[in-house]
Enzyme design. Structure first.
Site, short mmCIF file in Angstrom:
data_model
loop_
_atom_site.label_atom_id
_atom_site.label_comp_id
_atom_site.label_asym_id
_atom_site.label_seq_id
_atom_site.Cartn_x
_atom_site.Cartn_y
_atom_site.Cartn_z
N MET B 1 38.09 41.96 31.96
CA MET B 1 36.77 41.92 32.60
C MET B 1 36.86 42.59 33.98
SD MET B 1 34.21 38.72 32.75
CE MET B 1 35.04 37.65 33.91
N CYS B 2 35.86 43.33 34.32
CA CYS B 2 35.75 43.93 35.65
C CYS B 2 34.26 43.95 36.00
CB CYS B 2 36.26 45.36 35.69
SG CYS B 2 38.05 45.50 35.49
N GLY B 3 33.97 44.25 37.25
CA GLY B 3 32.58 44.40 37.65
C GLY B 3 32.35 45.81 38.16
#
Lengths: 228, 298
Positions: B1-3
């Protein structure tokens, strides 16, 4: 009528209050302001209460809902009404991916579009989408009904079990083992009831095409017995 | 997960607030990526001037006399603006390539984060809030910018593994996802003469696009090519000197929300990242389609 302004109070206060409703509670209508894309708004409701959410929500809104009537006046992020048991969740805007995933019961109504994987692995939920749905919707759907007033994306109903799919517009492509089926009287009656309950009264069940499982993928084929 | 976040301004009057919006968007995405954060910001170009953003693990030592040393080596006027572990070197645009060669000789410990006429790149390990404060992102101005909060999967948590990746002049890329054919693609690009700074899969995607651009493709065409050549999960936001593009892989597991008004086009991994933008209540908000190239240009 309790109001929770999520710009002022933590989400946990809202969800705790919703979970504390018991039989005979007087406050059974809740207003939620400024959700601002928050995750897990009104999850785990387990009573016949009404929750009106004024704004857009993030992941998992209305997840596991049981008996609650939850309305979002905005868009919903991924996994709205995930694993719903009963009750109604209505999204007035669009819903992101895997809306109604694994839902076991209740009614999910989406006034806008739903994106990919709508109704993935649904197990009894009814989903009615006024707009379009994205690719891989109803993937491995086991039971329940998915109704789409618009178009469906690629690979609709891939590896489908016994869920019924009704699409009014076009289907970009059908997934493995999903086939078009005859619309019989019983299906027209079922579809009319779903449209009525979703509040979409200006369309006729006759405008829809039914899709379902060819039942070739999930049934054991005796010709393969030598493999074991 | 990353933003991932991105903001492309159409309305010039918002340019003084670009950094403030971007830093707020970035901090909102902390839950998606608390390891590291970075931004690329486009703006402040001046005729004939180029910029190189450099980074050092020992900035006090490396940057102390860099302005004078590099100016002397190039026999040109050079200006250094230090921001914590990073510094932006302004110099005549025609010296950009020569300056990179001299930099490597003068300061072997210094890494080039990006260069061009417009882009500045800042990235570090740590919480997005701390990274943003360290580089004073909120005070930055510009026409467009992209940012990334990282939860590492494919390579180590280091400054160099943080995004954005810049592999061409004024080009940068941020990525949410993981590529599965990056090793093979890296070997092919190395054969084409591209050099890599890290083992990171996202750097390969950036280099792939830069290579396509260098071979004459437009950003739109390069992104289109990427759909057939890049295997894996990705939502990319890319920046060029005048443009801003978005691409999701055909499966589109990695979330993406976009918003457009008369004043801007914005991207967020989640709607939460966009809630403080002006006029968001009445913006057109939508989820970008899978395997579809989106591109805006000034």
């Amino acid at each position: 009528m309790p109001t929770f302004d999520l710009a002022e109070c933590p989400l946990r206060d809202l969800n705790r209050a919703l979970h504390e409703v018991t039989e005979g509670s007087n406050d059974i209508t809740f207003d939620v302001l400024n959700p601002r894309g928050a995750h897990a708004v009104a999850v785990g409701v387990d009573a016949p209460i009404r929750v009106d959410v004024h704004g857009s929500v993030g992941y998992y809104c209305g997840g596991m809902n049981s008996e609650g009537v939850i309305t979002v006046y905005g868009n919903a992020g991924p996994g709205v009404a995930e694993n719903m048991m009963s009750g109604t969740v209505t999204i007035k805007g669009d819903a992101s991916q895997y809306a109604g995933a694994t839902g076991r019961g209740g009614l999910l109504v989406i006034d806008g579009n739903a994106s990919s994987r709508c109704g993935i692995s649904m197990k009894g939920i009814d989903i009615v989408v006024k707009g379009n749905i994205g690719h891989m919707s109803a993937f491995m759907a086991q039971s329940g009904n998915l109704v789409v007033l618009g178009d469906a994306g690629d690979a609709l109903g891939d590896s489908l079990y016994e869920a019924r799919l009704f699409v009014r517009g076009s289907v970009k492509s059908l997934g493995a083992d999903c086939v078009q089926k005859e619309m019989r009287e019983e299906h027209l009656i079922l579809l009319q009831d779903l449209l009525d309950r979703a509040g979409f009264t200006d369309v006729s069940p006759n405008e829809f095409t039914r899709y379902g499982s060819a039942r070739e993928l999930y049934n054991f084929n005796i010709d393969n017995v030598d493999a074991y | 997960m990353c933003g991932i976040v991105g903001l492309f301004l159409k309305d010039k009057t918002l340019e003084p607030q670009l950094g403030a919006y971007l830093s707020e968007m970035l901090i909102t995405m902390t839950d998606r990526g608390p390891d590291s954060a970075g931004i690329a910001i486009y703006g402040g170009e001046r005729d004939g001037l180029g910029k190189i953003t450099v980074q050092s693990a020992a900035p006090d030592e490396d940057f102390a006399t860099l302005e004078a040393d590099l100016g002397e080596a190039l026999a040109k006027s050079v200006q250094l603006t230090i921001k914590a572990s990073h510094a932006v070197i302004s110099l005549p645009a025609e010296c950009l390539d020569a300056a990179r060669v001299k930099l490597a000789e003068l300061r072997p410990g210094v890494t080039v984060m990006g260069s061009g006429e417009s882009v500045e790149i800042y990235k570090e390990v740590g919480l997005p809030k701390d990274v943003s404060e360290r580089f004073e992102v909120a005070a930055m101005t510009g026409s467009h910018g992209i940012g990334h909060t990282r939860m590492a999967t494919e390579s180590a948590v280091t400054t160099y593994g943080a995004h954005p990746f810049s592999t061409g002049p004024d080009q940068c890329l941020v990525h949410n996802g993981s590529l599965s054919n990056h090793n093979n693609l890296r070997r092919e690009l190395i054969r084409d003469g591209i050099t890599f700074e890290t083992e990171n899969d996202s750097e390969v995607a950036a280099a792939y696009l830069s290579n396509k651009l260098a071979n004459g493709e437009t950003l739109g065409e390069a992104l289109e090519s990427g759909l057939s050549d890049l295997d894996g999960f990705f939502t990319f936001v890319v920046g060029t000197k005048s443009g801003f593009g978005v691409l999701r892989d055909p499966i589109a597991c990695k979330p993406a929300v976009m918003a457009e008004t008369e004043q801007y086009v914005a991207f967020g991994s989640e709607y939460r990242a966009l809630v403080n933008l002006p006029g968001i209540e009445s913006a057109r908000v939508w989820e970008p389609e899978p395997a579809t190239v989106y591109f805006w240009e000034h």
